[in-house]
Motif scaffolding. Structure first.
Motif: not given
Length: 345
Positions: A15-19
Motif C-alpha cells: 500500500s505504501a508503494q501504491a501511495r
C-alpha cells in the motif's frame, strides 16, 4: 537513460508503494512544477499534522521516489509561497527491472501480441519494442514466441500515414477533406476541416479544428478517419485562432462533451475516493462534508456522461445534483438489474 536504483523503499507494504506511485502519477499529470502546498492539498490524509510533520514525511517520500527510479527535479519559484516546486522528468526516469515468472511472461506475451495484431494504437511501436525485449530477457516463453514474425500485423497500420498527411496540411494551413465514420449510425460522412492542432487523449490520436459543416470547433478521432486529402478548392491558407489550445481537447473528459449548455453538478466522494477527488475531477471545486468526505462541484456539458462515470466509480461516489442526473442513475441501474434478471426493464 540512467540506470534505476534497484533497492526498494523501506518495506512498509504494497500500500505504501501504491501511495508513492499515486504521488508520482499526480506530479506527472500536472502541466508544470508542483509546489509542496499543492501536493499537501491533493493528499490531505498523507500529509496531516504540523508543518514539520508534513515536511518530514514529504522528505521521506522524495527519497523513496528516487529509490523507485523516478528523477525528481526541483525548480525555484521565487514568487510562490514555497519558493520551490517539483517535477518528474518522465524521459529520464526508469523503474527497477521487472522480474516475471515463466507463466507471467507467457501471459504478458500473449496479451501483448494480441493487442499488437488487432490494434492501431499510437503506441504500437513502443509495444512491439517491449515485446522484443521480453523475448530476449524472459525465460519460459512458449517455443513459438521465438518466431518474431508473430509481431507483424496483417498490413501496416494506417494511422501513421494519416497523421503524416494531417500534420503536413496543418503546417501549410490547408483545409482537409475527411471521410469520417459516425459511430452512432455507422455511416461515413464527408467533412471539411481547418486543423488547428492535434494530440493524444487517453491513448488515442485526436485532432481539433474548424468544421465547415457545423461552422464551429469540433474534435475528431484519427481512428475514425476512413480517407483524408487536402482540399484543392481552397487556395488561401487559413489562420489558427490566437487563443486556441489543443489541451482543451486532449484533457477533455466525457462530461465535457458539448451535448447541452453548461449545467452545475455535484458529486460526493467518500472513503478511499475522497483523498483522490481532485484527481478524479481536476476542474471541480472541492469542499469537505460533515461525514469526512469531499464534495466536488463542477460545470458539465454532458450530464449523462458524468452519471455513467459516477456509477463506474462505485459506491464511494454519489451524484448529489442535479435531480435529473440522479433520475438518470436510477434508470441506468434499473436497466442493468433487469438485464441481469433476464427481463425487460
Amino acid at each position: 537513460m540512467p540506470t534505476a536504483r534497484t533497492r526498494p523503499p523501506a518495506n512498509r507494504g504494497s500500500s505504501a508503494q501504491a501511495r508513492l506511485l499515486g504521488l508520482a502519477t499526480f506530479i506527472l499529470s500536472e502541466p508544470g512544477p508542483v509546489s509542496r502546498r499543492r501536493i499537501y492539498e491533493a493528499f490531505p490524509d498523507d500529509y496531516a499534522g504540523s508543518p514539520a510533520a508534513k515536511e518530514k514525511k514529504f522528505s521521506r517520500d522524495k527519497r523513496d521516489l528516487e529509490r523507485l527510479g523516478f528523477v525528481l527535479d526541483r525548480e525555484d519559484v521565487p514568487a510562490a509561497d514555497d519558493q520551490v516546486a517539483y517535477l518528474i522528468d518522465a524521459r529520464a526516469s526508469a523503474l527497477p527491472p521487472l522480474e516475471l515468472a515463466p507463466d507471467e511472461a507467457a501471459v504478458v506475451w500473449t496479451a501483448g501480441v494480441s493487442a499488437l495484431r488487432a490494434s492501431d494504437h499510437p503506441l504500437r511501436d513502443e509495444l512491439e519494442s517491449a515485446l522484443r525485449k521480453l523475448l530476449v530477457g524472459a525465460k519460459g516463453l512458449p517455443p513459438r514466441a521465438a518466431a518474431t514474425e508473430e509481431l507483424a500485423a496483417e498490413g501496416a497500420p494506417a494511422s501513421g500515414a494519416l497523421l503524416d498527411k494531417l500534420v503536413d496540411a496543418w503546417e501549410r494551413r490547408r483545409t482537409v477533406t475527411l471521410d469520417y465514420l459516425r459511430i452512432a449510425t455507422g455511416e461515413v460522412v464527408r467533412r471539411d476541416v481547418d486543423v488547428y492542432g492535434w494530440g493524444r487523449r487517453r491513448g488515442e490520436w485526436i485532432f481539433a479544428g474548424h468544421c465547415h459543416l457545423r461552422d464551429a470547433e469540433r474534435v475528431f478521432y484519427l481512428s475514425r478517419v476512413c480517407a483524408l486529402k487536402v482540399d484543392a478548392r481552397r487556395r488561401d491558407p487559413y489562420r489558427v485562432p490566437a487563443g486556441f489550445d489543443v489541451r482543451r481537447w486532449t484533457r477533455q473528459q466525457i462530461w465535457d462533451y458539448d451535448v447541452h449548455p453548461p449545467r452545475e453538478a455535484a458529486v460526493r466522494f467518500r472513503g478511499s475516493l475522497a483523498r483522490v477527488a481532485g484527481q478524479l475531477l481536476p476542474a471541480a471545486r472541492l469542499s469537505p462534508d460533515a461525514d469526512g468526505g469531499r464534495v466536488a462541484r463542477l460545470e458539465v456539458r454532458n450530464l449523462r456522461g458524468l452519471v455513467r462515470q459516477a456509477l463506474a466509480w462505485g459506491p464511494e461516489a454519489e451524484l448529489l445534483e442535479p435531480a435529473e442526473g440522479r433520475a438518470m442513475a436510477r434508470e441506468m441501474l434499473a436497466t442493468l438489474a433487469a438485464a441481469l434478471d433476464g427481463r425487460a426493464p
